[in-house]
Scaffold this motif. Sequence first.
Motif: not given
Length: 268
Positions: A18-19, A22, A60, A62-63, A65-67, A194, A222
């Motif tokens: 899902d990423i 990166l 930054p 919304g790029c 990190k949580t995903l 993306i 993203g």
Amino acid sequence: MIASLLVTPDDIDVSWADIAGLDAVVNELRESVVMPVRHRDLFSRSQLCQAPKGVLLHGPPGCGKTLIAKAIAKDAGMRFINLDVSVLKDKWYGESLKLASAVFTLAQKLEPCIIFIDEIESFLRVRGSGDHEATAMMKTQFMIRWDGLISNANACVLVLGATNRPQDLDKAILRRMSLQFYIEAPRDCQRLEILQLILQSEQLHPSVNLKELARLATGFSGSDLRELCRHAFICRMRQIMRGRNQTESESELGLAKTESEEEFKDCE
Ligand code: ATP
């Protein structure tokens, strides 16, 4: 209450697939964070490369990190405690101390486990920057428990922090984050990847040129790209609805000539 923020690997709905865009950082994370947890039997034989106890994802908003944090937990088979800092801060003096401690106790009971702290700088920022006494004590308690973890070679608990403002973090915290990864804003080719991922199961009009779209979306994260696609979808639906409403009123007046497929063409 803490347990309500707890997720097991089976319940985590994010994987590496899902990423997008990166690959380099994902490969590094898989090697240095996931592998030592998944193959603890092998890694525990050496002191050279142990499962890390502190990892920082910065970059930054919304790029991804949580995903990434969730994908690590899924891949490594770790339970995931999403520590809501506002809950700790809202508690009465003394309660927050117990809670900070309880998080570590719970994580150690559930290991392998991740304690995820989004916007970690809002909780563990530079000391002396106007902290209430209770917050300062909670931080100290948190660090004491974290140090206990770091000195316990057998513990498999990772404090995983995410921040847009690493410069606001206490130096003592940065020292405990043995691995730090910069999650950068996507460049042209990464934005294309993306977009391809977000739109992979959508029907696109043949005139849509994703490469051009990625080029035009300079500066988009993203999260911005997802929002852009969602917005485009809603605009399209509005056009179709308008076409439908028009046909319905025309047919009420006995004027309708078009099939609904024709309406689609008009809106392209
Ligand atoms: P914040 O700093 O604001 O907490 P973040 O870096 O943690 O943001 P995420 O929450 O991981 O960002 O991403 C938000 C959303 O943006 C995701 O749910 C996903 O839809 C999309 N997104 C962001 N980056 C990517 C990416 N690299 N690949 C696919 N989707 C992405």
